[in-house]
Design an enzyme around this catalytic site. Structure first.
Site, PDB file in Angstrom:
ATOM      1  N   ALA A 294       5.662  -6.379 -13.273  1.00  0.00           N
ATOM      2  CA  ALA A 294       7.256  -6.777 -13.580  1.00  0.00           C
ATOM      3  C   ALA A 294       7.820  -6.877 -12.235  1.00  0.00           C
ATOM      4  O   ALA A 294       9.036  -7.353 -12.435  1.00  0.00           O
ATOM      5  CB  ALA A 294       7.665  -5.803 -14.640  1.00  0.00           C
TER       6      ALA A 294
ATOM      7  N   ARG B 109       3.259  -2.179  -8.661  1.00  0.00           N
ATOM      8  CA  ARG B 109       3.100  -1.565  -7.637  1.00  0.00           C
ATOM      9  C   ARG B 109       4.382  -1.360  -6.780  1.00  0.00           C
ATOM     10  O   ARG B 109       4.496  -0.256  -6.115  1.00  0.00           O
ATOM     11  CB  ARG B 109       1.961  -1.885  -6.970  1.00  0.00           C
ATOM     12  CG  ARG B 109       0.665  -1.815  -7.570  1.00  0.00           C
ATOM     13  CD  ARG B 109      -0.429  -2.594  -6.515  1.00  0.00           C
ATOM     14  NE  ARG B 109      -0.272  -4.069  -6.167  1.00  0.00           N
ATOM     15  CZ  ARG B 109      -0.897  -4.699  -5.189  1.00  0.00           C
ATOM     16  NH1 ARG B 109      -1.742  -3.957  -4.452  1.00  0.00           N
ATOM     17  NH2 ARG B 109      -0.453  -5.801  -5.089  1.00  0.00           N
TER      18      ARG B 109
ATOM     19  N   ASP C 153      -0.307   1.054  -9.575  1.00  0.00           N
ATOM     20  CA  ASP C 153      -1.501   0.086  -9.679  1.00  0.00           C
ATOM     21  C   ASP C 153      -2.093   0.119 -10.769  1.00  0.00           C
ATOM     22  O   ASP C 153      -2.912   1.038 -11.247  1.00  0.00           O
ATOM     23  CB  ASP C 153      -2.367   0.311  -8.322  1.00  0.00           C
ATOM     24  CG  ASP C 153      -3.472  -0.655  -8.373  1.00  0.00           C
ATOM     25  OD1 ASP C 153      -3.721  -1.681  -9.136  1.00  0.00           O
ATOM     26  OD2 ASP C 153      -3.886  -0.517  -7.089  1.00  0.00           O
TER      27      ASP C 153
ATOM     28  N   SER D 273      -4.503 -18.544 -18.883  1.00  0.00           N
ATOM     29  CA  SER D 273      -4.213 -19.867 -18.144  1.00  0.00           C
ATOM     30  C   SER D 273      -5.133 -21.033 -18.745  1.00  0.00           C
ATOM     31  O   SER D 273      -6.084 -20.895 -19.326  1.00  0.00           O
ATOM     32  CB  SER D 273      -4.643 -19.338 -16.549  1.00  0.00           C
ATOM     33  OG  SER D 273      -4.749 -20.651 -15.997  1.00  0.00           O
TER      34      SER D 273
ATOM     35  N   TYR E 221     -11.813 -17.085 -11.025  1.00  0.00           N
ATOM     36  CA  TYR E 221     -10.485 -17.323 -11.608  1.00  0.00           C
ATOM     37  C   TYR E 221     -10.762 -17.586 -12.774  1.00  0.00           C
ATOM     38  O   TYR E 221     -10.070 -16.807 -13.793  1.00  0.00           O
ATOM     39  CB  TYR E 221      -9.637 -17.746 -10.638  1.00  0.00           C
ATOM     40  CG  TYR E 221      -8.001 -17.685 -11.413  1.00  0.00           C
ATOM     41  CD1 TYR E 221      -7.385 -16.704 -11.606  1.00  0.00           C
ATOM     42  CD2 TYR E 221      -7.536 -18.810 -11.816  1.00  0.00           C
ATOM     43  CE1 TYR E 221      -6.065 -16.570 -12.221  1.00  0.00           C
ATOM     44  CE2 TYR E 221      -6.402 -19.108 -12.608  1.00  0.00           C
ATOM     45  CZ  TYR E 221      -5.848 -17.721 -12.951  1.00  0.00           C
ATOM     46  OH  TYR E 221      -4.503 -17.751 -13.421  1.00  0.00           O
TER      47      TYR E 221
END
Length: 247
Positions: A9, A33, A54, A134, A147
């Site tokens: 965020a 983080r 984290d 994605s 990825y």
């Protein structure tokens, strides 16, 4: 009013998503983080708790959730936004440490947090898990290797959760953006701003606010509607032609 937990965020999609819910009178738990970034976000949202943690730190993550005030403990929406890409080299030239990090953040951390939050939703027969996937999880491209594979996992994980959760009234959605301008490429190119900026130049790419609008729409539809997957691209982007290499 809902309690919404957003990971990653501190910037980009996550920050925009947190602000969208906050500006519409929902309670937001912002997790990332970078504490300084979270603190600046907190000033912009009326009801916001921040968790500087984290997502890959399992014990730290669990303890952070336990410290939440009572009126933030019942999480209605989990937005699994935290994720990253590292490098765009061909598979045979990649740094394996980059592969491990993408798997750790995009798969393991996402799965663990979902596993922590999901039981309370099932018990209450109410809740919504929203993952940020994605188009890379559906359409392979050179350099996308691990990825893209992690995002394929995210998509299938979301659909698998839907199958498991039939009858519980818990909703699951996977949002699948295409080219979108954020810190994503800066991270992927390991701080090379020139290379990151060149990717977006003249493309009229999606913006974090566009993703936030999609997430908010999916989350605030009537309870009897579940958006399984939502694929979105900028108008400037389309599908690649199939490549043929000739000797």
């Amino acid at each position: 009013m809902m309690v919404v937990l957003v990971t990653g965020a501190s910037s980009g999609f996550g920050r925009a998503i947190a602000k969208k819910f906050g500006e519409n009178a929902h309670k937001v738990i912002a997790l990332a983080r970078r504490k300084d970034k979270l603190e600046s976000l907190q000033k912009e949202i009326p009801q916001c708790e921040i968790l500087s943690c984290d997502v890959c730190d399992k014990e730290g993550l669990k303890q952070s959730l336990e410290t939440l005030p009572k009126d933030f403990k019942t999480i209605d929406i989990l937005v699994n936004n935290a994720g990253l890409a590292l490098g765009i080299e061909p598979a045979q030239m990649c740094d394996f440490n980059d592969w491990e990090r993408m798997i750790e953040v995009n798969i393991t951390a996402l799965s663990y947090l979902t596993h922590l939050v999901l039981p309370q939703m099932v018990e209450r027969k109410n809740g919504h898990i929203i993952t940020l996937g994605s188009i890379a999880g559906k359409y392979p491209y050179p350099g996308g290797n691990v990825y893209g594979a992690t995002k394929a996992f995210v998509r299938q994980f979301a659909l698998g959760l839907r199958a498991d959760l039939a009858g519980t009234n818990v909703r699951v959605s996977d949002i699948e953006p295409g080219l979108a301008e954020s810190e994503f490429s800066l991270v992927r190119f390991k701080g090379d701003k020139e290379r990151a900026n060149a990717l977006y130049q003249g493309s009229n790419a999606l913006q974090p606010q566009d993703i936030a609008e999609a997430v908010y729409w999916v989350a605030t539809l009537p309870k009897h509607i579940n958006i399984n997957t939502l694929e979105m691209m900028p108008t400037s982007q389309s599908f690649s032609a199939l490549r043929v290499s000739k000797a």
